[in-house]
Design a protein around this motif. Structure first.
Motif, PDB file in Angstrom:
ATOM      1  N   HIS A   8      -6.066  20.201   4.661  1.00 25.92           N
ATOM      2  CA  HIS A   8      -6.047  21.373   3.799  1.00 25.92           C
ATOM      3  C   HIS A   8      -5.051  22.405   4.319  1.00 25.92           C
ATOM      4  O   HIS A   8      -4.663  22.393   5.483  1.00 25.92           O
ATOM      5  CB  HIS A   8      -7.417  22.059   3.770  1.00 25.92           C
ATOM      6  CG  HIS A   8      -8.573  21.138   3.558  1.00 25.92           C
ATOM      7  ND1 HIS A   8      -9.244  20.521   4.593  1.00 25.92           N
ATOM      8  CD2 HIS A   8      -9.192  20.744   2.421  1.00 25.92           C
ATOM      9  CE1 HIS A   8     -10.233  19.791   4.107  1.00 25.92           C
ATOM     10  NE2 HIS A   8     -10.217  19.900   2.798  1.00 25.92           N
ATOM     11  N   THR A  37      -5.785  21.416  -5.545  1.00 22.57           N
ATOM     12  CA  THR A  37      -6.790  21.214  -4.508  1.00 22.57           C
ATOM     13  C   THR A  37      -6.417  22.062  -3.303  1.00 22.57           C
ATOM     14  O   THR A  37      -5.366  22.712  -3.270  1.00 22.57           O
ATOM     15  CB  THR A  37      -6.875  19.736  -4.080  1.00 22.57           C
ATOM     16  OG1 THR A  37      -5.661  19.378  -3.392  1.00 22.57           O
ATOM     17  CG2 THR A  37      -7.075  18.816  -5.277  1.00 22.57           C
ATOM     18  N   TYR A  38      -7.265  22.038  -2.285  1.00 16.81           N
ATOM     19  CA  TYR A  38      -6.984  22.779  -1.060  1.00 16.81           C
ATOM     20  C   TYR A  38      -5.885  22.126  -0.218  1.00 16.81           C
ATOM     21  O   TYR A  38      -5.555  22.645   0.841  1.00 16.81           O
ATOM     22  CB  TYR A  38      -8.251  22.905  -0.223  1.00 16.81           C
ATOM     23  CG  TYR A  38      -9.258  23.891  -0.763  1.00 16.81           C
ATOM     24  CD1 TYR A  38      -8.865  25.162  -1.183  1.00 16.81           C
ATOM     25  CD2 TYR A  38     -10.604  23.553  -0.854  1.00 16.81           C
ATOM     26  CE1 TYR A  38      -9.791  26.068  -1.677  1.00 16.81           C
ATOM     27  CE2 TYR A  38     -11.537  24.462  -1.343  1.00 16.81           C
ATOM     28  CZ  TYR A  38     -11.128  25.709  -1.753  1.00 16.81           C
ATOM     29  OH  TYR A  38     -12.039  26.615  -2.238  1.00 16.81           O
ATOM     30  N   ARG A  39      -5.328  21.028  -0.678  1.00 14.62           N
ATOM     31  CA  ARG A  39      -4.234  20.413   0.066  1.00 14.62           C
ATOM     32  C   ARG A  39      -3.034  21.351   0.180  1.00 14.62           C
ATOM     33  O   ARG A  39      -2.319  21.323   1.172  1.00 14.62           O
ATOM     34  CB  ARG A  39      -3.819  19.097  -0.595  1.00 14.62           C
ATOM     35  CG  ARG A  39      -4.843  17.974  -0.421  1.00 14.62           C
ATOM     36  CD  ARG A  39      -4.603  16.852  -1.422  1.00 14.62           C
ATOM     37  NE  ARG A  39      -5.571  15.767  -1.272  1.00 14.62           N
ATOM     38  CZ  ARG A  39      -6.809  15.788  -1.766  1.00 14.62           C
ATOM     39  NH1 ARG A  39      -7.231  16.851  -2.428  1.00 14.62           N
ATOM     40  NH2 ARG A  39      -7.619  14.763  -1.594  1.00 14.62           N
ATOM     41  N   ASP A 169     -12.417  15.467  -0.398  1.00 12.40           N
ATOM     42  CA  ASP A 169     -12.641  16.220  -1.646  1.00 12.40           C
ATOM     43  C   ASP A 169     -14.053  16.781  -1.749  1.00 12.40           C
ATOM     44  O   ASP A 169     -14.526  17.093  -2.836  1.00 12.40           O
ATOM     45  CB  ASP A 169     -12.311  15.358  -2.872  1.00 12.40           C
ATOM     46  CG  ASP A 169     -10.819  15.100  -2.980  1.00 12.40           C
ATOM     47  OD1 ASP A 169     -10.045  16.075  -2.958  1.00 12.40           O
ATOM     48  OD2 ASP A 169     -10.419  13.920  -3.055  1.00 12.40           O
ATOM     49  N   THR A 172     -13.473  21.794  -2.534  1.00  8.21           N
ATOM     50  CA  THR A 172     -12.551  21.852  -3.654  1.00  8.21           C
ATOM     51  C   THR A 172     -12.673  23.180  -4.367  1.00  8.21           C
ATOM     52  O   THR A 172     -13.775  23.745  -4.444  1.00  8.21           O
ATOM     53  CB  THR A 172     -12.817  20.699  -4.648  1.00  8.21           C
ATOM     54  OG1 THR A 172     -12.099  20.928  -5.866  1.00  8.21           O
ATOM     55  CG2 THR A 172     -14.298  20.564  -4.955  1.00  8.21           C
ATOM     56  N   LYS A 174     -12.835  23.566  -7.300  1.00  2.00           N
ATOM     57  CA  LYS A 174     -13.679  23.320  -8.470  1.00  2.00           C
ATOM     58  C   LYS A 174     -15.082  22.901  -8.047  1.00  2.00           C
ATOM     59  O   LYS A 174     -15.790  22.217  -8.781  1.00  2.00           O
ATOM     60  CB  LYS A 174     -13.058  22.233  -9.346  1.00  2.00           C
ATOM     61  CG  LYS A 174     -11.672  22.598  -9.865  1.00  2.00           C
ATOM     62  CD  LYS A 174     -11.082  21.483 -10.685  1.00  2.00           C
ATOM     63  CE  LYS A 174      -9.676  21.842 -11.176  1.00  2.00           C
ATOM     64  NZ  LYS A 174      -9.071  20.749 -11.967  1.00  2.00           N
ATOM     65  N   LYS A 178     -18.654  20.499  -9.548  1.00  2.00           N
ATOM     66  CA  LYS A 178     -18.764  19.169  -8.973  1.00  2.00           C
ATOM     67  C   LYS A 178     -20.174  18.959  -8.453  1.00  2.00           C
ATOM     68  O   LYS A 178     -20.704  19.773  -7.715  1.00  2.00           O
ATOM     69  CB  LYS A 178     -17.747  18.998  -7.830  1.00  2.00           C
ATOM     70  CG  LYS A 178     -17.765  17.615  -7.187  1.00  2.00           C
ATOM     71  CD  LYS A 178     -16.732  17.534  -6.084  1.00  2.00           C
ATOM     72  CE  LYS A 178     -16.751  16.171  -5.416  1.00  2.00           C
ATOM     73  NZ  LYS A 178     -15.773  16.066  -4.324  1.00  2.00           N
TER      74      LYS A 178
END
Length: 225
Positions: A8, A37-39, A169, A172, A174, A178
């Motif tokens: 991340h 995403t947090y990537r 994941d 996230t 989101k 989820k």
């Protein structure tokens, strides 16, 4: 237990709470890059509320899949200046911003070509901040599924290798939509509320930088482990 996670950009504090009693960290190095995403983004709290900081990448919107370890950062955009100025504005008056600022800034201005390398450098720094000395390894190939428990070898005996907890994941932006797995800890339950620079109220799920700038060396005491 080994924690398996994607890399991340300044991840939420819950990741480090999870690592407190882990035997090691296994980083996914062979997945395909995923947007939103947090990537390549993190969440911080400013006077205007929660704000994302996103690292722009090259080819991240291509139709074909790109390996996470090959994604290049787009330095044609002046994102370093924007991110640093935003961090300074949001946290410049926090108790410990100056304590960590030079270390973070040195990584930014080194301008790693790859997102994977940038995130690794920040991760190594953050692990030091929490005095976490657990071994960190990269996956050698992609596996969609990892068994929750060690498997038996050809003698019928269970492997002596630590089990792998697949947390890819799990964190996230989101997360609210989820559904968590039954045996997966809720990120919001791993960090106790702490005084944040901007209020009122406590905002969970922010980047670990928010906790570090607020609590400094005592940050780890807010983990529920």
């Amino acid at each position: 237990m080994i924690i398996l996670s994607e890399l991340h950009y300044h991840p939420p504090a819950a990741l480090f709470a999870t690592l407190m009693h882990a035997d090691g960290l296994l980083l996914e190095a062979h997945e395909h890059y995923r947007k939103q995403t947090y990537r390549n983004r993190c969440l911080i709290r400013t006077a205007q509320g929660v704000q994302p900081l996103t690292v722009p990448v090259i080819d991240g919107n291509r139709a074909e899949k790109v390996s996470i370890s090959a994604i290049e950062i787009d330095y044609r955009q002046n994102w370093i200046h924007r991110h640093w100025r935003t961090l300074q504005t949001a946290y410049g008056n926090s108790p410990y911003f100056e304590y960590y600022a030079d270390y973070l800034h040195d990584i930014y201005v080194s301008k790693p070509a790859l997102l994977f390398d940038l995130n690794q450098q920040f991760l190594r720094l953050l692990l030091k901040c929490f005095r976490l000395t657990l071994p960190v390894q990269l996956t050698t190939k992609y596996h969609a599924y990892y068994p929750a428990q060690p498997s038996a070898d050809n003698t019928g005996l269970l492997s002596t290798q630590p089990s792998i907890a697949d947390r890819r994941d799990w964190l996230t932006p989101k997360a609210s939509v989820k559904t968590p797995e039954p045996d997966t800890p809720a990120a919001s339950a791993l960090v106790r509320p702490y005084p944040q620079v901007f209020g009122p109220g406590f905002e969970p799920g922010l980047s670990v930088l928010d906790l570090l700038f607020s609590q400094g060396p005592a940050a780890g005491s807010f983990f529920i482990v």
